[in-house]
Write an enzyme that holds these catalytic residues in place. Sequence first.
Site, PDB file in Angstrom:
ATOM      1  N   PRO A 180       0.829  -1.252   0.076  1.00 38.96           N
ATOM      2  CG  PRO A 180      -0.822  -1.490   1.421  1.00 38.96           C
ATOM      3  CD  PRO A 180       0.375  -2.058   0.938  1.00 38.96           C
ATOM      4  N   GLY A 183       5.296   1.531  -4.033  1.00 43.05           N
ATOM      5  CA  GLY A 183       4.944   1.004  -5.456  1.00 43.05           C
ATOM      6  C   GLY A 183       6.286   1.225  -6.281  1.00 43.05           C
ATOM      7  CD  GLN A 393     -11.155  14.146 -30.775  1.00 42.32           C
ATOM      8  OE1 GLN A 393     -11.391  13.720 -29.656  1.00 42.32           O
ATOM      9  NE2 GLN A 393     -11.702  15.463 -31.106  1.00 42.32           N
ATOM     10  CB  ILE A 394     -10.974   9.230 -35.754  1.00 40.83           C
ATOM     11  CG1 ILE A 394      -9.494   9.907 -35.685  1.00 40.83           C
ATOM     12  CG2 ILE A 394     -11.208   8.598 -37.158  1.00 40.83           C
ATOM     13  CD1 ILE A 394      -8.195   9.332 -36.320  1.00 40.83           C
ATOM     14  CD  GLU A 420       4.692  -6.586 -15.443  1.00 38.98           C
ATOM     15  OE1 GLU A 420       5.978  -6.624 -15.947  1.00 38.98           O
ATOM     16  OE2 GLU A 420       4.193  -7.397 -15.524  1.00 38.98           O
ATOM     17  CD  GLU A 424       5.615   9.363 -14.564  1.00 36.13           C
ATOM     18  OE1 GLU A 424       5.223   7.936 -14.429  1.00 36.13           O
ATOM     19  OE2 GLU A 424       4.628  10.086 -15.064  1.00 36.13           O
TER      20      GLU A 424
HETATM   21  N1  CAA Z   1      18.498  -6.421 -12.973  1.00 40.77           N
HETATM   22  C1  CAA Z   1      19.319  -6.804 -12.032  1.00 40.77           C
HETATM   23  N2  CAA Z   1      19.836  -6.117 -10.884  1.00 40.77           N
HETATM   24  C2  CAA Z   1      19.198  -4.950 -10.741  1.00 40.77           C
HETATM   25  C3  CAA Z   1      18.347  -4.175 -11.820  1.00 40.77           C
HETATM   26  C4  CAA Z   1      17.995  -5.210 -12.704  1.00 40.77           C
HETATM   27  N3  CAA Z   1      17.089  -4.841 -13.758  1.00 40.77           N
HETATM   28  N4  CAA Z   1      18.124  -3.033 -11.419  1.00 40.77           N
HETATM   29  C5  CAA Z   1      18.667  -2.722 -10.252  1.00 40.77           C
HETATM   30  N5  CAA Z   1      19.563  -3.962  -9.811  1.00 40.77           N
HETATM   31  C6  CAA Z   1      20.098  -3.790  -8.678  1.00 40.77           C
HETATM   32  C7  CAA Z   1      21.348  -2.778  -8.764  1.00 40.77           C
HETATM   33  O1  CAA Z   1      22.549  -3.269  -9.516  1.00 40.77           O
HETATM   34  C8  CAA Z   1      21.867  -2.643  -7.209  1.00 40.77           C
HETATM   35  O2  CAA Z   1      22.614  -3.511  -6.882  1.00 40.77           O
HETATM   36  P1  CAA Z   1      23.723  -3.537  -5.996  1.00 40.77           P
HETATM   37  O3  CAA Z   1      23.184  -3.325  -4.540  1.00 40.77           O
HETATM   38  O4  CAA Z   1      24.621  -4.789  -6.055  1.00 40.77           O
HETATM   39  O5  CAA Z   1      24.736  -2.182  -6.570  1.00 40.77           O
HETATM   40  C9  CAA Z   1      20.500  -2.875  -6.474  1.00 40.77           C
HETATM   41  O6  CAA Z   1      19.768  -3.771  -7.553  1.00 40.77           O
HETATM   42  C10 CAA Z   1      19.638  -1.479  -6.131  1.00 40.77           C
HETATM   43  O7  CAA Z   1      19.265  -0.916  -7.272  1.00 40.77           O
HETATM   44  P2  CAA Z   1      19.233   0.726  -7.294  1.00 40.77           P
HETATM   45  O8  CAA Z   1      20.050   1.260  -6.227  1.00 40.77           O
HETATM   46  O9  CAA Z   1      19.087   1.111  -8.719  1.00 40.77           O
HETATM   47  O10 CAA Z   1      17.690   0.616  -6.845  1.00 40.77           O
HETATM   48  P3  CAA Z   1      16.804   1.698  -6.531  1.00 40.77           P
HETATM   49  O11 CAA Z   1      16.178   1.388  -4.983  1.00 40.77           O
HETATM   50  O12 CAA Z   1      17.306   3.105  -6.722  1.00 40.77           O
HETATM   51  O13 CAA Z   1      15.371   1.399  -7.416  1.00 40.77           O
HETATM   52  C11 CAA Z   1      14.102   1.585  -9.501  1.00 40.77           C
HETATM   53  C12 CAA Z   1      15.659   1.469  -8.701  1.00 40.77           C
HETATM   54  C13 CAA Z   1      14.566   1.480 -10.844  1.00 40.77           C
HETATM   55  C14 CAA Z   1      13.470   2.582  -9.169  1.00 40.77           C
HETATM   56  C15 CAA Z   1      13.216   0.258  -8.981  1.00 40.77           C
HETATM   57  O14 CAA Z   1      13.058   0.333  -7.538  1.00 40.77           O
HETATM   58  C16 CAA Z   1      12.089  -0.092  -9.673  1.00 40.77           C
HETATM   59  O15 CAA Z   1      12.134  -0.656 -11.069  1.00 40.77           O
HETATM   60  N6  CAA Z   1      10.768   0.452  -9.462  1.00 40.77           N
HETATM   61  C17 CAA Z   1       9.639   0.274 -10.009  1.00 40.77           C
HETATM   62  C18 CAA Z   1       9.103  -1.043  -9.234  1.00 40.77           C
HETATM   63  C19 CAA Z   1       7.966  -1.749 -10.162  1.00 40.77           C
HETATM   64  O16 CAA Z   1       8.126  -1.912 -11.453  1.00 40.77           O
HETATM   65  N7  CAA Z   1       6.848  -2.072  -9.698  1.00 40.77           N
HETATM   66  C20 CAA Z   1       5.811  -2.729 -10.640  1.00 40.77           C
HETATM   67  C21 CAA Z   1       5.159  -3.787  -9.629  1.00 40.77           C
HETATM   68  S1  CAA Z   1       4.799  -5.051 -10.079  1.00 40.77           S
HETATM   69  C22 CAA Z   1       3.625  -5.270 -11.083  1.00 40.77           C
HETATM   70  O17 CAA Z   1       3.095  -4.222 -11.566  1.00 40.77           O
HETATM   71  C23 CAA Z   1       3.128  -6.425 -11.507  1.00 40.77           C
HETATM   72  C24 CAA Z   1       1.666  -6.897 -11.832  1.00 40.77           C
HETATM   73  O18 CAA Z   1       1.050  -6.989 -10.837  1.00 40.77           O
HETATM   74  C25 CAA Z   1       1.417  -6.627 -13.192  1.00 40.77           C
END
Ligand code: CAA
Length: 431
Positions: A180, A183, A393-394, A420, A424
């Site tokens: 909650p 996200g 719109q069309i 997912e 942003e």
């Molecule tokens: N693959 C592998 N490792 C990854 C990675 C990836 N794609 N992205 C980040 N990492 C690793 C980093 O290398 C880092 O590793 P180390 O600690 O070893 O250096 C670690 O993970 C932390 O990375 P960040 O510091 O970049 O992490 P952050 O806290 O700044 O977050 C973010 C990055 C891109 C904002 C991430 O939190 C994100 O993608 N948020 C969005 C979450 C999301 O997509 N939620 C959707 C919910 S699921 C859903 O919608 C399913 C559904 O029901 C359909």
Amino acid sequence: RLPTPDSRFPTPDSRFPIPGLRAPGSAGATAVTLRDRVPYNERLHARATGPAMDFSFTEEQLLIQDVARRIAQDKIAPSAEHHDRTGEFPLENIRTLGENGLMGIEVPHEYGGAGMDPIAYVLAMIEIAAADAAHSTIMSVNNSLFCNGILKFGNEEQKQKYVRAIAEGREIGAFALTEPQSGSDATAMRCKAVKQADGTYVVNGKKSWITSGPVAKYIVLFAMTDPDKGARGITAFMIDTARAGFHRGKTEPKLGIRASATCEIEFADYVVQPDEVLGREGEGFKIAMGVLDAGRIGIASQAIGIARAAYEATLAYVKERKAFGAPIGTFQMTQAKLADMKCKLDAATLLTLRAAWMKGETEASGGRFSTEAAVAKLTASEAAMWITHQAVQIHGGMGYSKEMPLERYFRDAKITEIYEGTSEIQRLVIA
Ligand code: CAA
């Protein structure tokens, strides 16, 4: 004709010498190939010297596209309006998709899947989404968020136990990351799994917006095992929803993809066995991000399917509908809109196929395709929103009416910019 060698575009070997790589067959030669050693971007550059792009699909890819198209047209499209209106979960259609390999397209045959590649997955997802986005949501969670994650990070017992039933469409899988209060900022999760002396974990906490949560048999759960470590303190667990301590909240009423069931779930002293940990303790965040990279290709494909349906409906409509004495398709203002729709649709499709190709390329090496997946998802979801907007719109009043599916495409498109990873977040990943 192949281009003649040009010193401005050096060959891969001269521009990117690979230390220690010997010609195959020579003394001390290793199995290392150019593909293993040269980073993707450099290979792309190097390939600019030759006929690098091949846009043709394999027979297998075309076959699964055809299977998906026939199920989409015969079974899904006729009931799409009903499922949207009632929000009824399309269990029977999901079973049909499973029986035809579409719930585990990239899952090897030995685990009950179709054993195909990521491009086949994109092609099939587009067909299903063009008929009904909600069906493709259920399909994408089973394929990318559930099966893909276990295949990539699970051990042999876990693959045998969890993947087959989901890939065959006999059971539904889910993925629980969001809460909650968290996200986009996924590491701010509060759901906790506390390790006990006997090696089991006790889970307590809530997860929200769980796609397929109301019907899932198994869930991949992410919970904090060491809050002091932040992202490195998260662990992934396999959850059996039939067990004590697992509870479902109310099903969310949603703007679009209404037949895809979504709910909150809650854990109250749910006990996870040591062999139900996915990957290693503390690896959960990387697993979630890696799985979401694959998931984003699925959502990009879904967006393309929705956009294509809206575009094709509009193309037919502008030939029929007359205004000021002529079909509206003869007016330049309509034509310009259609041209822009077509460009966005093609761009989204090519970028999504590139991301899928990249996923296939990195499969063996374990390399990342995060940027390509984020570019594809961002481009395709924004294209879908724009294209469905223009399509409504069309169509004018008919676009706004529930008598036609245009307003459904418009509502369904919106979620692709949110789940997912929002647009942003995709920009953040790309940047
Ligand atoms: N693959 C592998 N490792 C990854 C990675 C990836 N794609 N992205 C980040 N990492 C690793 C980093 O290398 C880092 O590793 P180390 O600690 O070893 O250096 C670690 O993970 C932390 O990375 P960040 O510091 O970049 O992490 P952050 O806290 O700044 O977050 C973010 C990055 C891109 C904002 C991430 O939190 C994100 O993608 N948020 C969005 C979450 C999301 O997509 N939620 C959707 C919910 S699921 C859903 O919608 C399913 C559904 O029901 C359909």
